[in-house]
Structure formats: C-alpha cells, structure tokens
Design a protein around this motif. Sequence first.
Motif, short mmCIF file in Angstrom:
data_model
loop_
_atom_site.label_atom_id
_atom_site.label_comp_id
_atom_site.label_asym_id
_atom_site.label_seq_id
_atom_site.Cartn_x
_atom_site.Cartn_y
_atom_site.Cartn_z
N ALA A 142 -26.73 -5.51 19.56
CA ALA A 142 -25.67 -4.68 19.08
C ALA A 142 -24.51 -5.10 19.77
N VAL A 143 -23.40 -4.64 20.18
CA VAL A 143 -22.77 -4.47 21.15
C VAL A 143 -21.53 -3.23 20.64
N GLU A 144 -20.87 -2.79 20.79
CA GLU A 144 -19.83 -1.89 20.26
C GLU A 144 -18.18 -1.87 20.97
N ILE A 145 -17.15 -2.29 19.71
CA ILE A 145 -16.13 -2.41 20.05
C ILE A 145 -15.15 -0.97 19.90
N ASP A 146 -14.12 -1.51 20.79
CA ASP A 146 -13.41 -0.27 20.56
C ASP A 146 -11.58 -1.27 19.90
N VAL A 147 -10.90 -0.67 19.12
CA VAL A 147 -9.67 -1.57 18.89
C VAL A 147 -8.80 -0.24 18.50
N PRO B 59 -27.79 -23.53 34.92
CA PRO B 59 -27.79 -22.89 33.50
C PRO B 59 -27.34 -21.39 33.12
N LEU B 60 -26.85 -21.40 31.70
CA LEU B 60 -26.05 -20.84 30.67
C LEU B 60 -27.13 -20.23 29.56
N ILE B 61 -26.45 -19.40 29.36
CA ILE B 61 -27.52 -17.93 28.54
C ILE B 61 -26.31 -18.42 26.73
N GLU B 62 -26.74 -18.40 25.75
CA GLU B 62 -25.90 -18.34 24.60
C GLU B 62 -25.59 -17.37 24.17
N ILE B 63 -24.98 -16.84 23.92
CA ILE B 63 -24.26 -16.13 23.01
C ILE B 63 -24.00 -15.69 21.58
N VAL B 64 -25.09 -15.53 20.75
CA VAL B 64 -24.64 -15.57 19.03
C VAL B 64 -24.10 -14.21 18.45
N SER B 65 -23.08 -13.99 18.51
CA SER B 65 -22.51 -12.56 17.35
C SER B 65 -22.53 -13.62 15.80
N GLU B 66 -23.06 -12.28 14.99
CA GLU B 66 -22.78 -12.13 13.86
C GLU B 66 -21.29 -12.36 12.98
N PRO B 67 -20.96 -13.05 11.90
CA PRO B 67 -19.19 -13.07 11.46
C PRO B 67 -18.71 -11.57 11.60
N ALA C 56 -11.79 -7.82 21.88
CA ALA C 56 -12.69 -7.16 22.36
C ALA C 56 -14.10 -7.08 22.77
N TYR C 57 -14.99 -7.68 21.56
CA TYR C 57 -15.93 -7.97 21.52
C TYR C 57 -16.45 -9.08 22.44
N MET C 58 -15.13 -10.07 22.98
CA MET C 58 -15.16 -11.05 24.25
C MET C 58 -15.63 -10.11 24.98
N GLU C 59 -14.54 -9.21 25.15
CA GLU C 59 -14.72 -8.49 27.23
C GLU C 59 -15.25 -7.47 27.18
#
Length: 480
Positions: A104-109, A153-161, A171-174
């Motif tokens: 989980a990450v926190e965003i601020d809009v 090499p790649l990592i793929e980061i998959v978010s929940e919707p 904001a999430y991608m940033e």
Amino acid sequence: MKYEAVIGLEIHSELKTDTKIFCGCKTTFGAEQNTHVCPVCLGLPGVLPAVNKKVVEFAIKAGLATGCTINKYSKFDRKNYYYPDLPKNWQTSQYDLPIAEHGAVEIDVDGQKKTIRLTRIHMEEDAGKLVHSGATIKDSAASNVDYNRTGVPLIEIVSEPDMRSAAEARAYMEKIKAILEYIDVSNCHMEEGNLRADINVSLRPVGQKELGTRTEMKNINSFKALEDAINYEIERQAEVLDDGGVIVQETRTFDPERGVTLSMRSKEDAHDYRYMPEPDLPPIITTDEEIENYRKSLPELPDAAAARLQNELGLSAYDAGVITSSRQSAEYFDATVKEGADAKLAANWIMGDLAKNLNADGITIENSPVDAKRLGEMIKLIEKGTISSKIGKKVFAEMWKNPDPPEKIVKDLGLVQITDTAAIEAIVKEVIAKNEKAVADYKSGNKKAIGALVGQVMKASKGKANPQMVNELLAKNLEG
Ligand code: ADP
Ligand code: ZN
Ligand code: MG
C-alpha cells in the motif's frame, strides 16, 4: 456525473542493473541496434538462463518500500505469446508466486490523503523494440527489430482498482516513481520508457459495488498522457453507457497528439497466455534474515522525508510534499539547508525562481547551473541583509548565467544593500521635497500615501536601499 470511475494501474519499471536479467549483456540505453545481445537473450536453442541477483535484490527493495509482504518462496513462469520483438516466443515473468504482494502507498490529492493498495510486484524481462521505417507501424513499408532491450529487467507493480480520478492515478504514479528513485532501483526516465503504465478504466453507477467492464490503455509514458487518456476514456465510456450501449473489454491505444483512445484489439485473458512454470530457472528462496537486511538498507523514503521537513524544519505540508516528490529535489533542498540557509527561504527559492528557470530551460534539478551550495550562499546574503530578497532575484538571474559565487556577483554588479542611514536619509529628503501631494495626503491622515513614497525611494536607490530603514526614515522625516 452519475458514474464513478474506477482505475487500476500496472506500472512497468526498468531496473538499473548493469546487465540483463538472465544473461551478461549490458543494459545501456541508446546503443547501436542489436549490439547488446547473446544466445541467451536471443532465445537460441541449447542455452540456459541464470538469474541476476541484483534484480531480485531490487525487486525485494521495491516490495519493502511499498509495504508489501515478500514471498520467501517465489518462482518464474513463462507467459507464451508470439510477437517479433519476443525471440523466445515466451516472456519469462512471474504468475502465481510473485516476489512481493499486498502492499500500500499513500497519496495526497489537494490535501486529501488516500491509501492505494498494491496487489503485487513481480519480476520479468523486457521485450525488444520494433523500429519502424515510417512514423508509425501503419505507414511503414518495413520494420526492424532491435533486441538490445530484450531481457532488460523489469518489475511490474500492479495496483488494486482503488483510484477514482485521473488526478489520483497521477498522484499514485508520481508516488511510485519517487519511491523507486529514492531506493535507487530505476532511473525512471519516462521519456526513455524506464517507467510506463498500463491503465485500466471502468465506470459504474454511483453507489454500485460491483465493478464495470474495463478497457486497458498500454505503455503510457508521461503524466500528461496518463491524465489525458483517463479523462478521455471516462467521457467516452459515459457516452456509450448513456446511449444504452455496453463497454467492450478491450485494449485501446492512446494517441497523445489527438488526445483520444482508439480500439486496438479485444483483451486477452490470463488463460490465453498458457502460463507454465519456467523449467530452466530454480525457485527464488529468500530468508527472513535477508529480508531484514534489505529492510535495514533502505534509505529515508518520500513520506518520511516529507514528515521530517514538516516536523523538524517547519515547512508546510504542501511545500514538504513538493520538495520531496523527487529524490533529486529533496537532496538539493537538504544540501541548501546544510549550507546554512533558512529552510523556509530555501523551499521558497527552490519552488519559485529555481523551478521557473529549470522549467524554462528544460533542465533537471541535478543539472541546475545554480547548485545547492551557491543558492545556499545567496540565501545567507539575504538573511544577513547584504541584499534584499528583491535584489536576490536579480542576483539569482545572474547566477544562472555566471558561475561566480553570489558574493562576487553582488559586488561586481554593485548590488550591496544600502544600510547607511545618512545615504538613505538624503534620498528620503529629496523624495519628500519632490512629492508634495503624497506628503500632504499623508499629513492629512492618509497613512497609506507613504507607500508611494517608499516606492520612489526604492526606485531612486535602484532597489538597493534597505526597505525597513526606508520605512522608518520616511516616517521620521514626515512626522518631523
Ligand atoms: P491483466 O490486465 O493483466 O489481465 P488484472 O486482471 O490483474 O491483469 O488487472 C490488471 C489491472 O486492472 C489491475 O491494476 C486492476 O486493479 C485493474 N482492474 C481490474 N478490474 C478493473 C475494473 N473493472 N476497472 C478498473 N480497473 C480494473
Ligand atoms: Zn544476452
Ligand atoms: Mg493488464
């Protein structure tokens, strides 16, 4: 709007290892076509891959920095499909046992905080690149394949919707970009494709729990395109639904020039890829001790840096957020403060004149012609009263072109602030004598009239008179 947008991102990030994920070929960007290739990454028969340990380390660090659980038993799988940029006809990726999950990450809009959950992070290899003879595949007579990127090499980061607007997705991608930069696992140069996102968008009637049918836009590699594609897709889907239509699950492409998304192909499901365990690679086993060591090796992360700037240095939440949004600007700020500059002044200059000049010249902060040391020195000149902050703007503009220390620039341009009472008083007297009307206004009770007189004195001194002394001396001479 009667619909709620639902957005999930799959972010691909190229890791900054020296060599590829399963062979010793270099990962350098921009090399001559097909010079960084070998039998392993070209998928020739009879060769075996070996995992680059750095890739596993970087993926685990990315997992830990985004609050994921690290799977101590993880494995690679083959994702089978045919495309000319994929010489093996399968991509070695991870399917049911990815390296990291449940983050989980926190965003601020606009001051509104929100948690975005991460489904998983997995490791995989990048594909090659088609180089078209024309501008696009459609108007090309032929295309070449460049396999230099195959196996990067790649990592793929998959978010929940969990996102509900283009602004939240941005904001999430940033935030993900900032985290990857802070932990130093990816260059995150979006224009070079180091960081790109597949965007999944669906709508549902407000209040409905069940998710609507989604469309997917692949390989978005700028924040502007990300927002534009999402906003366009939300509107397009709303129109379809309003007209009584249904959304087709499909892959669409975003045309940044025209700002529209276009249908590309119907979306494939996981079973279309005939995933199977990769028989040529052993599972990846990680011990608790290794995980703890990686955790301890992580640097300060963006949220922690923002909290420090607020709590220890007194910046506002907004300023702290902007400054720490990239590792480079946070480092620049810390270096300016270390030079002895006041933190709030440093933030103002970085977010003001510095940002404006960097933008105008298209330069990134780490390549700024005014480095943190010189900015810090200049701010100290303002704090000491050698120059006013207004003159500071002139000095800064000169520093942009001139590598001299600010102190020398101030001297050479004769910009030292006038703090000599007698000198300022002489100008004050002259201004009072020349401006009868303003003086009369002031004397008849209109105290605001002093503003015009202050302006005159500053002008006459070419902006160099100490403003506070000008105010005091004017008041004194007008009363007298
Ligand atoms: P894939 O696209 O590879 O088939 P997934 O089914 O796991 O993979 O979903 C990929 C992304 O799509 C995830 O980020 C997920 O959150 C998002 N997603 C899934 N369903 C929806 C939906 N109905 N609306 C919007 N996003 C969705
Ligand atoms: Zn190779
Ligand atoms: Mg997808």
